[in-house]
Design a protein around this motif. Structure first.
Motif, PDB file in Angstrom:
ATOM      1  N   GLN A  91      73.549  67.466 -52.156  1.00  0.00           N
ATOM      2  CA  GLN A  91      72.809  67.179 -50.932  1.00  0.00           C
ATOM      3  C   GLN A  91      73.711  67.314 -49.708  1.00  0.00           C
ATOM      4  O   GLN A  91      73.306  67.852 -48.666  1.00  0.00           O
ATOM      5  N   GLU A 137      74.336  71.025 -49.101  1.00  0.00           N
ATOM      6  CA  GLU A 137      73.139  71.644 -48.530  1.00  0.00           C
ATOM      7  C   GLU A 137      73.007  71.300 -47.049  1.00  0.00           C
ATOM      8  O   GLU A 137      72.660  72.149 -46.221  1.00  0.00           O
ATOM      9  N   ARG A 138      73.315  70.063 -46.698  1.00  0.00           N
ATOM     10  CA  ARG A 138      73.170  69.594 -45.316  1.00  0.00           C
ATOM     11  C   ARG A 138      74.242  70.215 -44.398  1.00  0.00           C
ATOM     12  O   ARG A 138      73.944  70.575 -43.253  1.00  0.00           O
TER      13      ARG A 138
END
Length: 413
Positions: A242, A245-246
Motif C-alpha cells: 500500500q 502504491e501510494r
C-alpha cells in the motif's frame, strides 16, 4: 514482555562513547519478540544507578544493564543494584576461586581489587564469562521481574546476551517475533510522506508505521509482532504494498538498501558505465558510487573541479558559460556532465555544482544545487534550493544526483 535497557558509565553522558550496546541489544530483543520500551543512561553514581533500576523495574518486566562490573573504584553497578533491590552483596567463593585460577592460567598477578568481581547480590545467579573477568548477574524480584547485568565491553556483553540472556528470555516469551521492514524514499519531504500515508498510519496498529528523515531521504519503518517471523512478515507485506502504491517511484528500496547500491545494481544489470564531474560535493558522489561491490565494472571515475579554472581547463566548461550563467547554473552542470562523459568515455555523465554555504557563491544563495545527466540523446538538468549546513546541502546534492541517475536507468530499461 516489556524490557528496559540501562547503560552505566559517565563516559556515555560525557559523549566520549556512543552506547552502541543498546542498539545491538534492542535489535536482538526485537528478534525474539521482546518490546524494548525505554533506554536509560546513568553515570557512575551509586544513588543514581539505584534510581535507574527502580524506575526501570516500575515499568518493565525485564531490565538489562551494561557496564560498571569491573574491578575499579568507579565500577559500582553492583552497589546500585542491591540498593534498588533491598538486598546485600556477598562474596561468592566459587567466583573467587575461578578468578584466582583464571589469572594463574594467564600468568599474571591478580590485584586484590579483582575480588570485587566475586561479589554478588543475595539470591542472584551469575554468568561466568569466557572473555574478560567480570561475571554477569541475574536477579529476580518478588514480583517475578528479572534483572540482568552484563559487562559494558561489547564482545563480553554479546557473549552473555547470546549465550544466556536471549535464550532465557526467548523461553519465557514463547514463540514470538518483532519484525521491522524499512522502505526508503527520496525526492519528497517527510511531511509530504506523512500526509500521503496519513490514513495508512492511523488505520494500522500491527504493523505500526514510523518515519525517519535524513538529508534528501525518508525512511518508513513498518514493524509487526506475531508468533513467528514469517507471520510478522505476512502482516507487513500488504501494508508495504500500500505504501509503495501510494508513493510510487519515490520509493527506491523496499528492504533498507542505500541508494548508491540500488544505482550500482541498475548499472550492472543494464551494462552501463557512469562518470562524474563534481564541484559542490568535492568527490562525495564518487565515494558513494564506488561503495557498491564490483563498482569498477560501471564507475569510470570522477573529476573534482572546484575552481572556475579547473572547470574550464580540466572538464571543458566554456568561458561563455562561466561568464554568463556562471559556475552555479544548470548550464554549467550540463557542461560538467558532458565533459565527464567525454573525459572518461562513459555511457552516462553526471555534473554537480552549487553553493554549499554558508556564503553565497557565483551570485547564488547558500543551498543552491545544480545537477545534470548526459547520455546518448538525453540531457536532463535540475536546479533547486535546500536548507541546512554545508554537510546537509552536499548530502542533498549527492542524493538528488543518484536519484536522477536511478530514474534514468529505470526508464531506460
Amino acid at each position: 514482555m516489556r524490557a528496559e535497557l540501562i547503560g552505566v558509565g559517565t563516559e556515555i553522558l560525557l559523549g566520549q562513547i556512543c552506547n552502541n550496546n543498546a542498539q545491538w541489544m534492542s535489535e536482538r530483543l526485537a528478534e525474539i519478540g521482546v518490546d524494548v520500551l525505554h533506554h536509560q543512561a546513568v553515570g557512575d553514581n551509586e544513588g543514581r544507578i539505584a534510581d535507574a533500576f527502580r524506575l526501570a523495574l516500575s515499568r518493565a518486566d525485564v531490565v538489562i544493564a551494561t557496564g560498571g562490573l569491573g574491578p575499579t573504584q568507579d565500577d559500582i553497578t553492583r552497589e546500585g543494584l542491591v540498593a534498588a533491590l533491598g538486598v546485600r552483596l556477598r562474596r561468592e567463593p566459587s567466583i573467587e576461586r575461578w578468578l584466582r585460577e583464571r589469572f594463574e592460567r594467564m600468568g599474571r598477578p591478580m590485584a586484590e581489587s579483582n575480588l570485587h568481581q566475586a561479589d554478588v547480590p543475595d539470591g542472584s545467579r551469575w554468568i561466568i564469562p569466557e572473555r574478560g573477568t567480570a561475571p554477569g548477574l541475574i536477579c529476580e524480584t518478588a514480583e517475578g521481574k528479572r534483572v540482568y547485568v552484563v559487562p559494558g565491553v561489547p564482545s563480553e556483553m554479546k557473549e552473555m546476551l547470546s549465550g544466556t540472556v536471549l535464550p532465557e528470555l526467548a523461553s519465557l516469551c514463547g514463540p514470538s517475533a518483532l519484525v521491522s521492514r524499512v522502505l526508503r524514499v527520496t525526492g519528497v519531504a517527510e511531511s509530504r510522506v506523512a500526509e500521503l500515508l496519513d490514513d495508512v498510519f492511523r488505520s494500522n496498529t500491527n504493523p505500526t508505521l514510523a518515519y525517519l528523515a535524513n538529508s534528501g531521504e525518508v525512511k518508513i519503518r513498518l514493524t509487526a509482532k506475531a508468533a513467528s517471523r514469517a507471520e510478522a512478515e505476512a502482516l507487513i507485506e500488504p501494508v508495504a504494498a500500500q505504501v509503495v502504491e501510494r508513493l510510487g517511484d519515490r520509493v527506491f528500496s523496499q528492504d533498507d538498501v542505500d541508494l548508491e547500491l540500488v544505482v550500482g545494481r541498475l548499472l550492472r544489470d543494464r551494462q552501463r558505465t557512469v562518470a562524474a564531474a563534481e564541484s559542490l560535493t568535492g568527490g562525495g558522489l564518487a565515494v558513494r558510487l564506488s561503495q557498491a561491490p564490483g563498482a569498477s565494472a560501471f564507475f569510470c571515475g570522477s573529476a573534482v573541479v572546484y575552481t572556475e579554472e579547473a572547470k574550464r581547463d580540466v572538464v571543458g566548461v566554456s568561458q561563455e558559460t562561466l561568464d554568463g550563467p556562471g559556475v552555479v547554473s544548470e548550464e554549467c552542470a550540463i557542461e560538467l556532465a558532458n565533459g565527464a562523459r567525454r573525459m572518461f568515455d562513459a555511457d552516462i555523465g553526471l555534473g554537480l555544482t552549487g553553493a554549499a554555504g554558508p556564503e553565497s557563491h557565483g551570485g547564488k544563495p547558500p543551498g543552491t544545487v545544480c545537477l545534470a545527466l548526459s547520455a546518448d540523446g538525453v540531457v536532463e538538468s535540475r536546479q533547486f534550493q535546500v536548507p541546512g549546513d554545508r554537510a546537509s546541502v552536499r548530502r542533498w546534492a549527492e542524493q538528488a544526483t543518484l536519484d536522477l541517475l536511478r530514474r534514468f536507468l529505470e526508464d531506460a530499461g
